[in-house]
Design an enzyme around this catalytic site. Structure first.
Site, short mmCIF file in Angstrom:
data_model
loop_
_atom_site.label_atom_id
_atom_site.label_comp_id
_atom_site.label_asym_id
_atom_site.label_seq_id
_atom_site.Cartn_x
_atom_site.Cartn_y
_atom_site.Cartn_z
N ASP A 34 0.94 -1.18 0.06
CA ASP A 34 0.11 0.09 -0.10
C ASP A 34 0.83 1.17 0.05
O ASP A 34 0.27 2.52 0.10
CB ASP A 34 -1.16 0.26 1.16
CG ASP A 34 -0.10 -0.15 2.55
OD1 ASP A 34 0.98 -0.01 2.55
OD2 ASP A 34 -0.65 -0.13 3.48
N HIS A 127 17.75 26.38 -0.09
CA HIS A 127 17.12 27.30 -1.09
C HIS A 127 17.41 29.04 -0.73
O HIS A 127 17.92 29.78 -1.47
CB HIS A 127 15.73 27.25 -1.49
CG HIS A 127 15.21 28.27 -2.43
ND1 HIS A 127 15.77 28.41 -3.64
CD2 HIS A 127 14.27 29.16 -2.20
CE1 HIS A 127 15.08 29.53 -4.19
NE2 HIS A 127 14.14 29.81 -3.32
N LYS A 193 14.42 37.29 -12.84
CA LYS A 193 13.40 36.44 -13.21
C LYS A 193 12.07 36.51 -12.26
O LYS A 193 12.01 37.02 -11.20
CB LYS A 193 13.67 34.73 -12.71
CG LYS A 193 12.55 33.88 -12.86
CD LYS A 193 13.33 32.26 -12.39
CE LYS A 193 13.12 31.91 -11.03
NZ LYS A 193 13.61 30.79 -10.62
C1 R5P Z 1 14.20 28.75 -7.56
O1 R5P Z 1 14.01 30.16 -7.32
C2 R5P Z 1 15.09 27.96 -7.58
O2 R5P Z 1 16.23 28.71 -7.10
C3 R5P Z 1 15.52 27.22 -8.81
O3 R5P Z 1 15.52 28.54 -9.76
C4 R5P Z 1 14.42 26.64 -9.47
O4 R5P Z 1 13.63 26.00 -8.22
C5 R5P Z 1 14.40 25.78 -10.67
O5 R5P Z 1 13.17 25.30 -10.97
P1 R5P Z 1 12.97 24.92 -12.49
O6 R5P Z 1 13.99 24.00 -12.89
O7 R5P Z 1 11.76 24.30 -12.69
O8 R5P Z 1 12.71 26.22 -13.20
#
Ligand code: R5P
Length: 297
Positions: A34, A127, A193
């Site tokens: 499961d 992160h 970004k």
């Molecule tokens: C987000 O700010 C992280 O630093 C990475 O840039 C992000 O997690 C990358 O994710 P993906 O490959 O899906 O764009």
């Protein structure tokens, strides 16, 4: 000290145990029909410093549950200290309430590890180091964030990227590019970004960085869908950059990530073994072993 090889990180655990010259404890592990996990720590931990190595890349929830099971069982078996090495820490990107009512997932993970009796959590390139520090101040657990960027950069330098420009695909990763530039030597910068918080779609403002004919390395903490990295690589390609390497600490590589990054024009893709993949060229075992030495008395 005894290294406990979590089912998600057996190779890394072996490397850490070998670096430190300590024993590792086998973990019996099965998945029931499961989907639930069975875990048995097969040995004594009485008065030992137990170092549990378990990454939490997908499937994150299973791996986190296994981690909690191992940590609590290590305490039950009499370990004097429980240290969790979680090289890729899942849920670290949800470190704030970006929209009202969202869960603070990172804090929940830290809180659960704290209440599982973990004394120290060691992660690699979290992160957002600042959020992690802020959260850990509210708990007893000690959280240590180590970086693999210098090791990745040394590997790239030895592979011919010495003198390359270091780029962060967004402002949040600029510290990584700065660290990379200390080894690679040709300066650093970042693109901007924006992510739509509801759809997850991203857009990138690609600045002209005057890099024509030069080599560049894009550094990020995570490559997941490959969307961020491929936009950054494509931006560099349009500026006439010579060779481009895509480097990250944690290679999650979901779906078509590799294809997207290669189609964008990356010449090389490299990562560490925080998540074991075909891109893992650099091991974080030495960095972790170096830190763990303080527990050997
Ligand atoms: C987000 O700010 C992280 O630093 C990475 O840039 C992000 O997690 C990358 O994710 P993906 O490959 O899906 O764009």
């Amino acid at each position: 000290m005894i290294v406990i090889s979590g089912p998600a990180s057996t190779r890394l655990a072996e490397r850490i145990a070998a670096e430190m010259g300590v024993d590792s404890l086998p973990v019996e592990h099965r998945i029931f029909p499961d989907g639930e996990s069975y875990i048995r720590l097969a040995g004594s931990l009485e008065e030992e410093v137990a170092v549990i190595v378990q990454t939490t890349s997908p499937p994150q929830d299973n791996r986190l549950m296994q981690l909690f099971m191992m940590a609590i069982t290590a305490s039950n078996l009499g370990a004097e200290k429980v240290i969790c090495v979680v090289p890729y820490l899942a849920y670290a990107r949800q470190d704030k309430r970006f929209l009202e009512g969202e869960t603070l997932s990172l804090e929940i993970v830290i809180r659960l590890l704290d209440s599982a009796g973990v004394d120290e959590l060691i992660v690699i390139d979290a992160h957002n180091a600042r959020s992690l520090e802020d959260i850990q101040r509210r708990y007893r657990i000690n959280v240590v964030n180590l970086s693999a960027i210098t090791s990745l950069s040394e590997y790239l330098r030895d592979e011919g990227y010495g003198g390359a420009f270091s780029l962060a695909p967004d402002k949040g990763a600029v510290g990584l590019a700065e660290l990379g530039s200390v080894v690679l030597g040709d300066g650093f910068g970042f693109f901007e970004k924006q992510r739509d918080r509801r759809t997850g779609n991203i857009e990138m403002d690609v600045k002209d960085l005057d890099l024509e004919g030069r080599d560049a390395v894009v550094f990020d903490d995570i490559i997941s869908s490959g969307g961020t990295m491929s936009l950054a690589v494509a931006g560099l390609r349009r500026q006439g950059v010579n060779r481009i390497a895509a480097a990250c600490t944690h290679a999650l590589f979901r779906g078509e990530a590799e294809k997207k990054i290669r189609d964008a024009g990356a010449n090389n893709i490299i990562a560490t073994d925080t998540v074991e993949t075909k891109f893992s060229r650099v091991s974080v075992s030495k960095i972790i072993a170096q830190h763990l030495k303080k527990f050997i008395y």
